[in-house]
Write an enzyme that holds these catalytic residues in place. Structure first.
Site, PDB file in Angstrom:
ATOM      1  N   CYS A 180      54.419  -5.873  18.082  1.00  0.00           N
ATOM      2  CA  CYS A 180      54.886  -7.115  18.694  1.00  0.00           C
ATOM      3  C   CYS A 180      56.209  -7.593  18.067  1.00  0.00           C
ATOM      4  O   CYS A 180      57.245  -7.012  18.340  1.00  0.00           O
ATOM      5  CB  CYS A 180      53.775  -8.158  18.627  1.00  0.00           C
ATOM      6  SG  CYS A 180      53.971  -9.441  19.855  1.00  0.00           S
ATOM      7  N   HIS A 196      48.629  -5.956  19.979  1.00  0.00           N
ATOM      8  CA  HIS A 196      48.146  -6.097  18.597  1.00  0.00           C
ATOM      9  C   HIS A 196      46.872  -5.280  18.374  1.00  0.00           C
ATOM     10  O   HIS A 196      45.771  -5.838  18.480  1.00  0.00           O
ATOM     11  CB  HIS A 196      47.795  -7.561  18.310  1.00  0.00           C
ATOM     12  CG  HIS A 196      48.973  -8.474  18.219  1.00  0.00           C
ATOM     13  ND1 HIS A 196      49.553  -8.810  17.020  1.00  0.00           N
ATOM     14  CD2 HIS A 196      49.679  -9.122  19.169  1.00  0.00           C
ATOM     15  CE1 HIS A 196      50.564  -9.627  17.228  1.00  0.00           C
ATOM     16  NE2 HIS A 196      50.664  -9.834  18.530  1.00  0.00           N
ATOM     17  N   GLU A 205      45.600  -4.510  15.702  1.00  0.00           N
ATOM     18  CA  GLU A 205      44.900  -5.033  14.504  1.00  0.00           C
ATOM     19  C   GLU A 205      43.959  -6.188  14.852  1.00  0.00           C
ATOM     20  O   GLU A 205      43.188  -6.626  14.012  1.00  0.00           O
ATOM     21  CB  GLU A 205      45.926  -5.441  13.433  1.00  0.00           C
ATOM     22  CG  GLU A 205      46.635  -6.773  13.637  1.00  0.00           C
ATOM     23  CD  GLU A 205      47.726  -6.752  14.702  1.00  0.00           C
ATOM     24  OE1 GLU A 205      47.893  -5.728  15.398  1.00  0.00           O
ATOM     25  OE2 GLU A 205      48.400  -7.783  14.853  1.00  0.00           O
TER      26      GLU A 205
HETATM   27  N1  GLN Z   1      57.164 -13.826  20.661  1.00  0.00           N
HETATM   28  C1  GLN Z   1      57.238 -13.390  19.299  1.00  0.00           C
HETATM   29  C2  GLN Z   1      58.670 -13.074  18.875  1.00  0.00           C
HETATM   30  O1  GLN Z   1      59.558 -13.238  19.617  1.00  0.00           O
HETATM   31  C3  GLN Z   1      56.380 -12.164  19.083  1.00  0.00           C
HETATM   32  C4  GLN Z   1      54.937 -12.544  19.251  1.00  0.00           C
HETATM   33  C5  GLN Z   1      53.980 -11.759  18.424  1.00  0.00           C
HETATM   34  O2  GLN Z   1      54.344 -11.046  17.476  1.00  0.00           O
HETATM   35  N2  GLN Z   1      52.717 -11.905  18.730  1.00  0.00           N
HETATM   36  O3  GLN Z   1      58.876 -12.676  17.776  1.00  0.00           O
END
Ligand code: GLN
Length: 194
Positions: A79, A169, A171
C-alpha cells in the site's frame, strides 16, 4: 534469515506478526544506526506514504535504503510501501525511493470505496484474501515488471526482480502466503550471494 520492517509509521507490527508466524526473525528499522544490524530483506508497510517519505528523508534513511534496493536487497512494499517504491505517482508529483518501474495512482478508489475486501487470484498462489484501505493501484508497468494480481481490471500486485508490491494488505488477514512468497525471494537472494 532476518527481515527488517520499516517501523516509522503504519502497520509494521502486523508484518512482524506474519514473519514470526513463518518462523522468520524480524527486526525494526527506525533510525540510521539500525542499518548496522545486518538484514536480508526489507518490508515497507502501509500507512501514509507522505508521512513515511518525510520521516525517511529527515532520518537520512531514504538514500541508504534506495542504494541497498538498487544493489539487490529484496523489498516488499504494501500500500503506502508500494507508493514509496513507485518511480512515479500519477496524481502526485512526489516520489520517494523510486526504485520500481511502475506508475501508481494514490487513493485510487476514491472516497466512496475507500476500503474494501476482495478475494482474488495471485499468480502462483491461487485465490487470496485482499484487504484494501485507501489503496493505490498500479496504472502502468514497464518491461521487466511481472503482474501478479489484478482487481477490477487494475493491477494490485507486481514484482520486478527483488522488488514485490501489493496495493492490498496481506498482513491484515491470516493467510501467510504472500509473506511466504517474499521469504522465498529473500532465501533465493541469499543463495545467489553465497
Ligand atoms: N492512502 C495512503 C497513502 O497515500 C496509503 C494507504 C495505506 O497504506 N493503507 O499513503
Amino acid at each position: 534469515m532476518n527481515i527488517a520492517v520499516l517501523a516509522l509509521q503504519g502497520a509494521f507490527i502486523e508484518h512482524e506478526r506474519m514473519l514470526s508466524a513463518l518462523g522468520v526473525t524480524a527486526t525494526e528499522l527506525r533510525r540510521k544506526s539500525d542499518l548496522k544490524t545486518p538484514f536480508d530483506g526489507l518490508i515497507i508497510p502501509g500507512g501514509e506514504s507522505t508521512v513515511q517519505g518525510k520521516l525517511l528523508r529527515e532520518l537520512e534513511l531514504l538514500d541508504p535504503i534506495r542504494r541497498r534496493i538498487e544493489n539487490g536487497l529484496p523489498v516488499f512494499g504494501t500500500c503506502a510501501g508500494l507508493l514509496l517504491l513507485a518511480k512515479a505517482i500519477r496524481n502526485d508529483n512526489r516520489s520517494y525511493l523510486a526504485t520500481m518501474d511502475i506508475v501508481a495512482v494514490r487513493n485510487a478508489y476514491g472516497r466512496q470505496l475507500g476500503s474494501f475486501y476482495h478475494e482474488g487470484s495471485f499468480r502462483g498462489l491461487g485465490r487470496l484474501p485482499m484487504t484494501f484501505i485507501r489503496a493505490p493501484y498500479i496504472d502502468s508497468v514497464s518491461d521487466g515488471v511481472e503482474i501478479l494480481a489484478e482487481c477490477g481490471g487494475k493491477i494490485v500486485a507486481a514484482r520486478q526482480g527483488n522488488q514485490l508490491v501489493t496495493a492490498f494488505h496481506p498482513e491484515l488477514n491470516r493467510d501467510l502466503s504472500v509473506h511466504a512468497y517474499f521469504a522465498d525471494m529473500v532465501r533465493a537472494h541469499q543463495a545467489v550471494r553465497c
